[in-house]
Design an enzyme around this catalytic site. Structure first.
Site, mmCIF file in Angstrom:
data_model
loop_
_atom_site.group_PDB
_atom_site.id
_atom_site.type_symbol
_atom_site.label_atom_id
_atom_site.label_comp_id
_atom_site.label_asym_id
_atom_site.label_seq_id
_atom_site.Cartn_x
_atom_site.Cartn_y
_atom_site.Cartn_z
ATOM 1 C CB SER A 1 -0.976 0.001 1.055
ATOM 2 O OG SER A 1 -1.766 1.187 1.500
ATOM 3 C CG HIS B 1 -4.006 -1.476 -1.772
ATOM 4 N ND1 HIS B 1 -5.201 -2.224 -2.198
ATOM 5 C CD2 HIS B 1 -4.638 -0.618 -0.584
ATOM 6 C CE1 HIS B 1 -6.272 -1.790 -1.472
ATOM 7 N NE2 HIS B 1 -5.754 -0.853 -0.708
ATOM 8 C CG ASP C 1 -5.447 2.949 0.732
ATOM 9 O OD1 ASP C 1 -6.615 1.911 0.501
ATOM 10 O OD2 ASP C 1 -4.455 2.442 1.242
ATOM 11 C CG MET D 1 -8.550 7.444 1.805
ATOM 12 S SD MET D 1 -7.773 7.552 3.428
ATOM 13 C CE MET D 1 -6.764 6.033 3.464
ATOM 14 C CG HIS E 1 -9.672 0.378 -0.739
ATOM 15 N ND1 HIS E 1 -9.066 0.373 0.671
ATOM 16 C CD2 HIS E 1 -10.905 0.498 -0.701
ATOM 17 C CE1 HIS E 1 -10.162 -0.001 1.589
ATOM 18 N NE2 HIS E 1 -11.241 0.212 0.639
ATOM 19 C CG MET F 1 -11.670 3.639 1.631
ATOM 20 S SD MET F 1 -10.228 3.699 2.903
ATOM 21 C CE MET F 1 -8.735 3.512 1.834
ATOM 22 C CG MET G 1 -12.056 -2.273 4.870
ATOM 23 S SD MET G 1 -10.394 -2.166 4.057
ATOM 24 C CE MET G 1 -9.601 -1.140 5.387
ATOM 25 C CG ASP H 1 -6.259 -2.350 3.140
ATOM 26 O OD1 ASP H 1 -5.252 -2.248 4.040
ATOM 27 O OD2 ASP H 1 -6.755 -1.544 2.445
#
Length: 217
Positions: free
Chosen positions: A8, A31, A33, A35, A64, A66, A135, A173
């Protein structure tokens, strides 16, 4: 069972991302993220950065999301080069359609569930998605402690997938390390996201191999 490792970049040096990515090229996925500061209380990066990462990454991007309104945004990330796009079940208006829209771009579609969301919330999606992300921490920040109470969801999802004749990847994760990864794999996970435990050590390739070895043993 083949285990996939996805470092990540939330734990990487954001000022040197291309160099950081090169140091984890022995992994299977990268990975990323995303957000938005609304669905989770943190803000990271968005479409322009993901587009550029996809252009220079030595690994397929595992994005991913979010974020709020993934129904609108998830296909855009796939179109910009993400190999896999994960949206949260809790945020989607129509999870099945969201997955279909991602897959229509040629990318893999995945659905994620928070620690408080039960496994059976997504069992009817197992034939529609390529991966389910369980998660193992509350989403929003890296470096949190692994929540072992989430592991039974992996076992339940693996059993439900086999019963349905589906074969989605099962990803975890949050708090994944040499110590916790074997427990996740034993519960049914086959795809492991790890941040601090890979980007923390100076030898990133060694850290990736250590997780692989721990899962084999």
């Amino acid at each position: 069972m083949s285990i996939r490792i996805a470092p990540s970049i939330l734990a990487a040096d954001f000022a040197n991302l291309e160099s950081e990515m090169a140091q984890v090229s022995t992994a299977d996925l990268l990975h990323v993220d995303v957000m938005d500061g609304h669905f989770v209380p943190n803000l990271t990066l968005g479409l322009p950065v993901v587009k550029r990462l996809a252009e220079v990454s030595p690994l397929p991007l595992d994005v991913h999301l979010m974020i709020e309104d993934p129904d609108r945004w998830a296909p855009r990330y796939a179109e910009l080069g993400a190999a896999s796009v994960t949206f949260h079940f809790e945020a989607a208006r129509d999870a099945r359609q969201c997955a279909a829209d991602i897959k229509s771009t040629g990318a893999r579609a995945a659905v994620a569930i928070k620690p408080g969301t039960p496994a059976d919330a997504v069992t009817d999606l197992l034939e529609d998605v390529d991966m389910v992300l369980v998660m193992t921490v509350e989403p929003g920040f890296g470096g949190q402690s692994f929540m072992p109470e989430t592991l039974p969801k992996l076992t339940a999802l693996r059993a439900a997938a086999e019963q349905a004749g589906a074969a989605p990847w099962l990803q975890v994760d949050g708090g994944i390390s040499v110590e916790t990864a074997p427990y996740a794999v034993a519960a049914g996970a086959d795809t492991l996201v790890a941040g601090v435990s890979i980007f923390g050590p100076a030898d990133r390739a060694g850290a990736i191999q250590a997780i692989r070895d721990a899962c084999r043993h």
